[in-house]
Write a protein that holds these residues in place. Structure first.
Motif, PDB file in Angstrom:
ATOM      1  N   ARG A  31       0.828  -1.210   0.000  1.00  0.00           N
ATOM      2  CA  ARG A  31       0.000   0.000   0.000  1.00  0.00           C
ATOM      3  C   ARG A  31       0.862   1.259   0.000  1.00  0.00           C
ATOM      4  O   ARG A  31       0.561   2.230  -0.687  1.00  0.00           O
ATOM      5  CB  ARG A  31      -0.943   0.006   1.210  1.00  0.00           C
ATOM      6  CG  ARG A  31      -2.210  -0.796   0.982  1.00  0.00           C
ATOM      7  CD  ARG A  31      -3.205  -0.582   2.098  1.00  0.00           C
ATOM      8  NE  ARG A  31      -2.763  -1.131   3.380  1.00  0.00           N
ATOM      9  CZ  ARG A  31      -2.866  -2.391   3.728  1.00  0.00           C
ATOM     10  NH1 ARG A  31      -3.396  -3.260   2.907  1.00  0.00           N
ATOM     11  NH2 ARG A  31      -2.453  -2.802   4.912  1.00  0.00           N
ATOM     12  N   ARG A  32       1.959   1.266   0.752  1.00  0.00           N
ATOM     13  CA  ARG A  32       2.856   2.426   0.781  1.00  0.00           C
ATOM     14  C   ARG A  32       3.506   2.627  -0.576  1.00  0.00           C
ATOM     15  O   ARG A  32       3.626   3.755  -1.064  1.00  0.00           O
ATOM     16  CB  ARG A  32       3.920   2.271   1.858  1.00  0.00           C
ATOM     17  CG  ARG A  32       4.907   3.428   1.862  1.00  0.00           C
ATOM     18  CD  ARG A  32       5.529   3.630   3.209  1.00  0.00           C
ATOM     19  NE  ARG A  32       6.542   4.643   3.180  1.00  0.00           N
ATOM     20  CZ  ARG A  32       6.316   5.938   3.370  1.00  0.00           C
ATOM     21  NH1 ARG A  32       5.099   6.353   3.610  1.00  0.00           N
ATOM     22  NH2 ARG A  32       7.314   6.799   3.332  1.00  0.00           N
ATOM     23  N   LEU A  34       2.290   1.780  -3.489  1.00  0.00           N
ATOM     24  CA  LEU A  34       1.254   2.299  -4.387  1.00  0.00           C
ATOM     25  C   LEU A  34       0.975   3.771  -4.093  1.00  0.00           C
ATOM     26  O   LEU A  34       0.774   4.568  -5.011  1.00  0.00           O
ATOM     27  CB  LEU A  34      -0.023   1.467  -4.262  1.00  0.00           C
ATOM     28  CG  LEU A  34       0.055   0.039  -4.803  1.00  0.00           C
ATOM     29  CD1 LEU A  34      -1.201  -0.748  -4.438  1.00  0.00           C
ATOM     30  CD2 LEU A  34       0.277   0.050  -6.296  1.00  0.00           C
ATOM     31  N   TRP A  35       0.977   4.156  -2.812  1.00  0.00           N
ATOM     32  CA  TRP A  35       0.755   5.549  -2.439  1.00  0.00           C
ATOM     33  C   TRP A  35       1.903   6.425  -2.955  1.00  0.00           C
ATOM     34  O   TRP A  35       1.671   7.493  -3.507  1.00  0.00           O
ATOM     35  CB  TRP A  35       0.631   5.671  -0.920  1.00  0.00           C
ATOM     36  CG  TRP A  35       0.533   7.077  -0.429  1.00  0.00           C
ATOM     37  CD1 TRP A  35      -0.547   7.910  -0.533  1.00  0.00           C
ATOM     38  CD2 TRP A  35       1.557   7.820   0.224  1.00  0.00           C
ATOM     39  NE1 TRP A  35      -0.250   9.128   0.036  1.00  0.00           N
ATOM     40  CE2 TRP A  35       1.030   9.104   0.501  1.00  0.00           C
ATOM     41  CE3 TRP A  35       2.854   7.531   0.614  1.00  0.00           C
ATOM     42  CZ2 TRP A  35       1.775  10.091   1.143  1.00  0.00           C
ATOM     43  CZ3 TRP A  35       3.591   8.511   1.263  1.00  0.00           C
ATOM     44  CH2 TRP A  35       3.043   9.785   1.515  1.00  0.00           C
ATOM     45  N   LEU A  36       3.156   5.950  -2.790  1.00  0.00           N
ATOM     46  CA  LEU A  36       4.303   6.714  -3.292  1.00  0.00           C
ATOM     47  C   LEU A  36       4.249   6.855  -4.807  1.00  0.00           C
ATOM     48  O   LEU A  36       4.573   7.918  -5.352  1.00  0.00           O
ATOM     49  CB  LEU A  36       5.624   6.053  -2.872  1.00  0.00           C
ATOM     50  CG  LEU A  36       6.038   6.276  -1.425  1.00  0.00           C
ATOM     51  CD1 LEU A  36       7.236   5.402  -1.080  1.00  0.00           C
ATOM     52  CD2 LEU A  36       6.354   7.735  -1.164  1.00  0.00           C
ATOM     53  N   ALA A  38       1.522   6.861  -6.693  1.00  0.00           N
ATOM     54  CA  ALA A  38       0.455   7.817  -7.013  1.00  0.00           C
ATOM     55  C   ALA A  38       0.902   9.245  -6.717  1.00  0.00           C
ATOM     56  O   ALA A  38       0.627  10.168  -7.498  1.00  0.00           O
ATOM     57  CB  ALA A  38      -0.799   7.480  -6.213  1.00  0.00           C
ATOM     58  N   LEU A  39       1.638   9.437  -5.635  1.00  0.00           N
ATOM     59  CA  LEU A  39       2.152  10.761  -5.285  1.00  0.00           C
ATOM     60  C   LEU A  39       3.183  11.230  -6.308  1.00  0.00           C
ATOM     61  O   LEU A  39       3.190  12.397  -6.713  1.00  0.00           O
ATOM     62  CB  LEU A  39       2.753  10.719  -3.881  1.00  0.00           C
ATOM     63  CG  LEU A  39       3.148  12.029  -3.247  1.00  0.00           C
ATOM     64  CD1 LEU A  39       1.948  12.953  -3.140  1.00  0.00           C
ATOM     65  CD2 LEU A  39       3.754  11.787  -1.877  1.00  0.00           C
TER      66      LEU A  39
END
Length: 160
Positions: A31-32, A34-36, A38-39
């Protein structure tokens, strides 16, 4: 069989691979990541012109944005753009205080597989293969009752 108990197990709907990976203990790491990613996709268009292809957001740690570049030249240019990067990060909801820039020795993006072009065959080569196939078809015996018998018109090796 009225005495039998109903099956307590119900048919479970299989989970997708992504759902299964996110549910395990490694789910937080995934999840981290994927978040990075997307950011990074949000910040990339806000970078100074020409810089998006040479740098990538690697991490957000505390109040620090960590970027990775593919050469020292882009590292220097990114350091000079620190205030623009901080403003861009604030515009997407982060509250960074510093930018850390690191240089990698390898490419940021994996190289694309080389396309193999089909071999070019000239018209002369095609014609030669076509002629060879035609000559093989002409020399094949049409009606041969004895498989060991020589083809018509060929010499049997004896002279008369």
């Amino acid at each position: 069989m009225p005495d039998s108990k109903p099956n307590a197990r119900t048919a479970a709907v299989p989970r997708s691979a992504a759902e299964a990976a996110l549910a395990d203990g490694t789910g937080a790491t995934l999840r981290r990541a994927l978040w990075l990613d997307a950011l990074d996709q949000q910040l990339r268009p806000l970078l100074p012109p020409g810089m998006a292809g040479h740098c990538r957001l690697a991490n957000v740690s505390g109040g620090q944005l960590v970027f990775v570049t593919d050469s020292p030249v882009w590292r220097a240019r990114l350091r000079l753009s620190e205030t623009q990067l901080l403003d861009a990060a604030r515009s997407v909801g982060l509250n960074p205080t510093a930018v850390i820039v690191k240089t990698t020795t390898g490419p940021l993006q994996p190289p694309l597989p080389a396309k193999t072009a089909p071999p070019l065959v000239s018209a002369t080569a095609r014609q030669a293969v076509s002629d060879a196939l035609a000559s093989l078809q002409e020399s094949a015996p049409l009606d041969s009752s004895d498989p060991g018998a020589p083809a018509p018109g060929s010499s049997s090796g004896r002279s008369t």
